[in-house]
Design a protein around this motif. Structure first.
Motif, short mmCIF file in Angstrom:
data_model
loop_
_atom_site.label_atom_id
_atom_site.label_comp_id
_atom_site.label_asym_id
_atom_site.label_seq_id
_atom_site.Cartn_x
_atom_site.Cartn_y
_atom_site.Cartn_z
N ARG A 161 -34.38 -8.45 -126.58
CA ARG A 161 -34.80 -7.25 -127.30
C ARG A 161 -33.65 -6.25 -127.30
NH1 ARG A 161 -40.43 -7.85 -128.35
NH2 ARG A 161 -39.65 -6.64 -130.09
N ASN B 110 -39.60 -0.60 -118.92
CA ASN B 110 -38.84 -0.84 -120.14
C ASN B 110 -37.35 -1.04 -119.88
OD1 ASN B 110 -41.15 -0.70 -121.70
ND2 ASN B 110 -40.91 1.49 -122.13
N ASN C 253 -37.29 -4.56 -119.49
CA ASN C 253 -38.04 -5.34 -120.49
C ASN C 253 -39.07 -6.24 -119.82
OD1 ASN C 253 -36.73 -4.27 -122.75
ND2 ASN C 253 -35.08 -5.78 -122.63
#
Length: 127
Positions: A27, A74, A77
Motif C-alpha cells: 500500500r 496504519n 499497515n
C-alpha cells in the motif's frame, strides 16, 4: 501488488483468548478499510469485524460483540483482532481483507466490497 498476510491463529480452550494480526503490504499513501471474516467447515464465509482507515469507526457481527476488538496501526499497515471469551462456535478459518482506496471514515462490512484477501489463519476453540 497488495499482499495480505494473517497470523496468530491456533488452538485455545473455550474461554481463552487469541490475537490475530494482519499485515497489508504494497500500500502507498492511501486510506482503506480493513476487515475480518471467517468460514467454518460447511458454512459460508461470514463477516466478523471491520475498521475504517481513521480507526474511528468499527463494526462487529452480533455474535462477537463484547468479546472481540478490532484495532489498526496504519504506520505498520496492520490490523489486529483481539478475541476474548472464545467459544467452540468461533472455530473457523479467519480471513483478513482490505479495500481499494476509500474515504478515511468509511467502514466496509460486505465481503464483495473487499479487493484483497489473505489466505486465512485457523482458529480452533476446544470445549
Amino acid at each position: 501488488q497488495v499482499q495480505v498476510v494473517e497470523s496468530g491463529g491456533g488452538l485455545v480452550q473455550a474461554g481463552g483468548s487469541l490475537r490475530l494480526s494482519c499485515a497489508a503490504s504494497g500500500r502507498t499513501g492511501s486510506s482503506y478499510s480493513m476487515g475480518w471474516f471467517r468460514q467454518a467447515p460447511g458454512k459460508e464465509r461470514e463477516f466478523v469485524s471491520a475498521i475504517s482507515w481513521s480507526g474511528g469507526r468499527t463494526w462487529y457481527a452480533d455474535s462477537v460483540k463484547g468479546r472481540f476488538t478490532i484495532s489498526r496501526d496504519n504506520a505498520k499497515n496492520t490490523v489486529y483482532l483481539q478475541m476474548n471469551s472464545l467459544k467452540p462456535e468461533d472455530t473457523a478459518v479467519y480471513y483478513c481483507a482490505t479495500t481499494r482506496p476509500i474515504p478515511a471514515t468509511i467502514v466496509i462490512v460486505t465481503p464483495g466490497s473487499y479487493d484483497y484477501w489473505g489466505r486465512g489463519t485457523q482458529v480452533t476453540v476446544s470445549s
